[in-house]
Design a protein around this motif. Structure first.
Motif, PDB file in Angstrom:
ATOM      1  N   LEU A   9      53.188 -15.515  -5.572  1.00 59.27           N
ATOM      2  CA  LEU A   9      51.754 -15.356  -5.785  1.00 59.27           C
ATOM      3  C   LEU A   9      50.983 -16.467  -5.093  1.00 59.27           C
ATOM      4  CD1 LEU A   9      50.090 -14.583  -9.179  1.00 59.27           C
ATOM      5  CD2 LEU A   9      49.340 -16.534  -7.849  1.00 59.27           C
ATOM      6  N   LEU A  10      51.433 -17.708  -5.239  1.00 58.03           N
ATOM      7  CA  LEU A  10      50.754 -18.829  -4.614  1.00 58.03           C
ATOM      8  C   LEU A  10      50.773 -18.718  -3.098  1.00 58.03           C
ATOM      9  CD1 LEU A  10      52.003 -21.767  -6.849  1.00 58.03           C
ATOM     10  CD2 LEU A  10      49.821 -20.576  -6.946  1.00 58.03           C
ATOM     11  N   LEU A  11      51.875 -18.296  -2.526  1.00 62.16           N
ATOM     12  CA  LEU A  11      51.981 -18.104  -1.085  1.00 62.16           C
ATOM     13  C   LEU A  11      50.971 -17.076  -0.610  1.00 62.16           C
ATOM     14  CD1 LEU A  11      53.251 -18.343   1.680  1.00 62.16           C
ATOM     15  CD2 LEU A  11      55.002 -16.723   0.952  1.00 62.16           C
ATOM     16  N   ALA A  12      50.878 -16.000  -1.334  1.00 60.43           N
ATOM     17  CA  ALA A  12      49.951 -14.945  -0.946  1.00 60.43           C
ATOM     18  C   ALA A  12      48.521 -15.462  -0.884  1.00 60.43           C
ATOM     19  CB  ALA A  12      50.042 -13.788  -1.933  1.00 60.43           C
ATOM     20  N   LEU A  13      48.127 -16.221  -1.883  1.00 62.92           N
ATOM     21  CA  LEU A  13      46.780 -16.758  -1.917  1.00 62.92           C
ATOM     22  C   LEU A  13      46.534 -17.683  -0.733  1.00 62.92           C
ATOM     23  CD1 LEU A  13      46.518 -17.601  -5.722  1.00 62.92           C
ATOM     24  CD2 LEU A  13      45.721 -15.564  -4.545  1.00 62.92           C
ATOM     25  N   SER A  14      47.522 -18.480  -0.398  1.00 66.47           N
ATOM     26  CA  SER A  14      47.368 -19.457   0.668  1.00 66.47           C
ATOM     27  C   SER A  14      47.200 -18.776   2.014  1.00 66.47           C
ATOM     28  CB  SER A  14      48.577 -20.389   0.698  1.00 66.47           C
ATOM     29  OG  SER A  14      48.748 -20.994  -0.555  1.00 66.47           O
ATOM     30  N   ILE A  15      47.973 -17.741   2.273  1.00 70.64           N
ATOM     31  CA  ILE A  15      47.895 -17.030   3.546  1.00 70.64           C
ATOM     32  C   ILE A  15      46.502 -16.470   3.751  1.00 70.64           C
ATOM     33  CG2 ILE A  15      48.706 -15.001   4.789  1.00 70.64           C
ATOM     34  CD1 ILE A  15      51.452 -15.500   3.618  1.00 70.64           C
ATOM     35  N   VAL A  16      45.953 -15.878   2.695  1.00 70.78           N
ATOM     36  CA  VAL A  16      44.616 -15.313   2.824  1.00 70.78           C
ATOM     37  C   VAL A  16      43.594 -16.410   3.045  1.00 70.78           C
ATOM     38  CG1 VAL A  16      42.831 -14.005   1.645  1.00 70.78           C
ATOM     39  CG2 VAL A  16      45.213 -13.311   1.451  1.00 70.78           C
ATOM     40  N   SER A  17      43.732 -17.517   2.299  1.00 69.41           N
ATOM     41  CA  SER A  17      42.777 -18.610   2.408  1.00 69.41           C
ATOM     42  C   SER A  17      42.751 -19.183   3.814  1.00 69.41           C
ATOM     43  CB  SER A  17      43.124 -19.707   1.394  1.00 69.41           C
ATOM     44  OG  SER A  17      42.223 -20.779   1.490  1.00 69.41           O
ATOM     45  N   CYS A  18      43.907 -19.262   4.468  1.00 68.31           N
ATOM     46  CA  CYS A  18      43.980 -19.885   5.786  1.00 68.31           C
ATOM     47  C   CYS A  18      43.602 -18.925   6.903  1.00 68.31           C
ATOM     48  CB  CYS A  18      45.392 -20.417   6.039  1.00 68.31           C
ATOM     49  SG  CYS A  18      45.851 -21.780   4.945  1.00 68.31           S
ATOM     50  N   ASN A  19      43.757 -17.655   6.709  1.00 64.94           N
ATOM     51  CA  ASN A  19      43.550 -16.696   7.782  1.00 64.94           C
ATOM     52  C   ASN A  19      42.280 -15.873   7.624  1.00 64.94           C
ATOM     53  OD1 ASN A  19      46.062 -17.001   9.417  1.00 64.94           O
ATOM     54  ND2 ASN A  19      47.016 -16.447   7.496  1.00 64.94           N
ATOM     55  N   ASN A  20      41.572 -16.055   6.500  1.00 64.15           N
ATOM     56  CA  ASN A  20      40.373 -15.268   6.255  1.00 64.15           C
ATOM     57  C   ASN A  20      39.225 -16.238   6.012  1.00 64.15           C
ATOM     58  OD1 ASN A  20      38.387 -13.516   5.483  1.00 64.15           O
ATOM     59  ND2 ASN A  20      39.636 -12.435   3.971  1.00 64.15           N
ATOM     60  N   SER A  21      38.226 -16.224   6.887  1.00 62.86           N
ATOM     61  CA  SER A  21      37.119 -17.153   6.752  1.00 62.86           C
ATOM     62  C   SER A  21      36.193 -16.781   5.611  1.00 62.86           C
ATOM     63  CB  SER A  21      36.324 -17.206   8.068  1.00 62.86           C
ATOM     64  OG  SER A  21      35.818 -15.915   8.386  1.00 62.86           O
ATOM     65  N   ASN A  22      36.286 -15.577   5.130  1.00 59.91           N
ATOM     66  CA  ASN A  22      35.467 -15.142   4.007  1.00 59.91           C
ATOM     67  C   ASN A  22      35.831 -15.954   2.776  1.00 59.91           C
ATOM     68  OD1 ASN A  22      34.185 -13.760   1.912  1.00 59.91           O
ATOM     69  ND2 ASN A  22      34.344 -11.814   3.000  1.00 59.91           N
ATOM     70  N   GLN A  23      34.829 -16.558   2.138  1.00 55.71           N
ATOM     71  CA  GLN A  23      35.084 -17.468   1.032  1.00 55.71           C
ATOM     72  C   GLN A  23      35.290 -16.749  -0.301  1.00 55.71           C
ATOM     73  OE1 GLN A  23      35.531 -20.874   1.371  1.00 55.71           O
ATOM     74  NE2 GLN A  23      35.582 -20.189   3.502  1.00 55.71           N
ATOM     75  N   ASN A  24      35.371 -15.406  -0.308  1.00 50.86           N
ATOM     76  CA  ASN A  24      35.537 -14.731  -1.587  1.00 50.86           C
ATOM     77  C   ASN A  24      36.915 -14.942  -2.189  1.00 50.86           C
ATOM     78  OD1 ASN A  24      37.146 -13.117  -0.010  1.00 50.86           O
ATOM     79  ND2 ASN A  24      35.985 -11.222  -0.357  1.00 50.86           N
ATOM     80  N   ILE A  25      37.830 -15.586  -1.453  1.00 53.63           N
ATOM     81  CA  ILE A  25      39.117 -15.945  -2.023  1.00 53.63           C
ATOM     82  C   ILE A  25      38.949 -17.039  -3.059  1.00 53.63           C
ATOM     83  CG2 ILE A  25      39.620 -17.657  -0.252  1.00 53.63           C
ATOM     84  CD1 ILE A  25      42.139 -15.365  -2.033  1.00 53.63           C
ATOM     85  N   GLU A  26      37.896 -17.852  -2.918  1.00 47.24           N
ATOM     86  CA  GLU A  26      37.675 -18.931  -3.863  1.00 47.24           C
ATOM     87  C   GLU A  26      37.018 -18.406  -5.136  1.00 47.24           C
ATOM     88  OE1 GLU A  26      35.670 -22.274  -2.202  1.00 47.24           O
ATOM     89  OE2 GLU A  26      37.403 -22.851  -0.988  1.00 47.24           O
ATOM     90  N   GLY A  27      37.302 -19.073  -6.228  1.00 47.43           N
ATOM     91  CA  GLY A  27      36.728 -18.676  -7.498  1.00 47.43           C
ATOM     92  C   GLY A  27      37.791 -18.553  -8.573  1.00 47.43           C
ATOM     93  N   PHE A  28      37.429 -17.905  -9.665  1.00 47.54           N
ATOM     94  CA  PHE A  28      38.335 -17.690 -10.795  1.00 47.54           C
ATOM     95  C   PHE A  28      38.807 -16.243 -10.816  1.00 47.54           C
ATOM     96  CE2 PHE A  28      36.333 -21.565 -12.087  1.00 47.54           C
ATOM     97  CZ  PHE A  28      37.256 -22.209 -12.902  1.00 47.54           C
ATOM     98  N   TRP A  29      40.112 -16.060 -10.964  1.00 50.89           N
ATOM     99  CA  TRP A  29      40.733 -14.735 -11.001  1.00 50.89           C
ATOM    100  C   TRP A  29      41.585 -14.614 -12.261  1.00 50.89           C
ATOM    101  CZ3 TRP A  29      39.663 -11.554  -6.761  1.00 50.89           C
ATOM    102  CH2 TRP A  29      39.137 -12.187  -5.635  1.00 50.89           C
ATOM    103  N   ILE A  30      41.610 -13.416 -12.833  1.00 47.87           N
ATOM    104  CA  ILE A  30      42.432 -13.160 -14.008  1.00 47.87           C
ATOM    105  C   ILE A  30      43.346 -11.977 -13.720  1.00 47.87           C
ATOM    106  CG2 ILE A  30      40.609 -11.722 -15.039  1.00 47.87           C
ATOM    107  CD1 ILE A  30      41.650 -12.632 -17.801  1.00 47.87           C
ATOM    108  N   ASP A  31      44.629 -12.099 -14.063  1.00 51.36           N
ATOM    109  CA  ASP A  31      45.546 -10.995 -13.790  1.00 51.36           C
ATOM    110  C   ASP A  31      45.195  -9.815 -14.683  1.00 51.36           C
ATOM    111  OD1 ASP A  31      46.589 -12.384 -16.095  1.00 51.36           O
ATOM    112  OD2 ASP A  31      48.424 -11.255 -15.863  1.00 51.36           O
TER     113      ASP A  31
END
Length: 332
Positions: A9-31
């Motif tokens: 899960l952590l890897l997935a988040l990191s890949i998106v954060s580094c390759n997607n300039s859209n800042q919507n990856i940041e914030g609070f998420w709940i499963d």
């Protein structure tokens, strides 16, 4: 297995954060839920077992996982730095792999182990920490055309029931805060779930369950005094019971084979020739219910007179425990 999923899960988040300039990856998420994938089609949505909040900001990920006693999953609250190198993520010297991550406006999906996809819902961008303690309070809510009650009898126990049945569920509860986000945590043998506390308006509590469809609830504090009728108190002798199960007749230890009850202000004593069982109890005016706390059972008072009492209940622990029976008593 849990550790592998966690770092995937952590890897997935990191890949998106580094390759997607859209800042919507940041914030609070709940499963919210997960799915097993068959070929290219998603299967049924299943409630998540690992209930957690993820805060993503910059190159840091905070994982707040709530305890799940049913599955012996401990609580976790940790913040980790992450970096991406050659399509691999390194977090505190741990590495993992992931298949696919998709980020949308209000949700995020992570697919790992080839056939499992987990969906996270995005919490509101801003939130105000609430000061709410439901201990000792009774709340009423309406879902569809059904009226339900939640009784937070003490600092850890809550009893939930509908007014049109004699079924009752017992939950462990507590309030937890993650930054300025507040959650009501409920846990029973059916599983656990964190309910997001949206707001408090007077005696009304607004909650959101982000599991699956994201249902919203309004709890309204009940002010009516739940005072039991004085006619209940005393010694009652069983004269008849409807819907008698022949199997119970051969089991003298069945909780339904009571011959007498003694109702006092603080307890009800159930007796037959073989046992004495005591339970703390509480009365609810709406529905004319008696909650048997120690048995986690409900009884409905259908008839109450000076010398007669009829209770609709089922005290057995067998599979048919939700089938109502009528116990007819006379005062001794």
């Amino acid at each position: 297995m849990i550790k592998k999923i966690f770092f995937s899960l952590l890897l997935a988040l990191s890949i998106v954060s580094c390759n997607n300039s859209n800042q919507n990856i940041e914030g609070f998420w709940i499963d919210s839920y997960y799915q097993f994938l068959e070929t290219e089609k998603d299967t049924v949505k299943r409630h998540s077992i690992i209930r957690q909040i993820i805060k993503i900001k910059g190159d840091k990920i905070r994982v707040k996982r709530f305890e799940n006693k049913e599955f012996s999953i401990p609580a976790i609250d940790t913040t980790l730095n992450f970096t991406l190198k050659d399509n691999k993520i390194y977090i505190n010297d741990e590495d993992a792999s992931v298949w696919e991550v998709l980020v949308f406006k209000d949700r995020m999906t992570i697919t790992y182990d080839n056939n499992i996809k987990t969906t996270f819902k995005k919490l509101p961008t801003t939130s105000k920490k609430v000061n709410w303690n439901p201990e000792g309070k009774l709340y009423k809510s309406t879902v569809g055309n059904q009226v339900s009650y939640e009784d937070y009898t003490d600092s850890t126990n809550m009893y939930f029931f509908f007014t049109n049945t004699v079924d009752v569920l017992k939950y462990d509860w507590k309030i937890e805060h993650v930054d300025n986000y507040s959650f009501l945590l409920l846990e029973s043998f059916f599983g656990s779930k964190p309910l997001f506390v949206d707001s408090i308006e007077g005696n009304k509590i607004h909650l959101t369950d982000y599991t699956l469809d994201g249902n919203k609830y309004i709890l309204e504090q009940e002010k009516t005094i739940q005072k039991a009728p004085t006619e209940l108190f005393g010694i009652w002798k069983l004269t008849n019971r409807d819907d008698i199960d022949d199997k119970e007749d051969f089991n003298p230890l069945s909780q339904n084979t009571i011959k007498q009850i003694i109702i006092r202000k603080d307890s009800i004593l159930f007796l037959n020739d073989f046992f004495k069982q005591r339970s703390a109890w509480k009365y609810y005016k709406d529905g004319n219910f008696i909650l048997l706390k120690d048995k986690v059972k409900m009884a409905r008072i259908s008839v109450l007179g000076t010398h007669s009492l009829v209770l609709e209940m089922n005290l057995t622990t067998m599979e048919d425990s939700y089938e109502k029976k009528k116990f007819i008593f006379i005062r001794e």
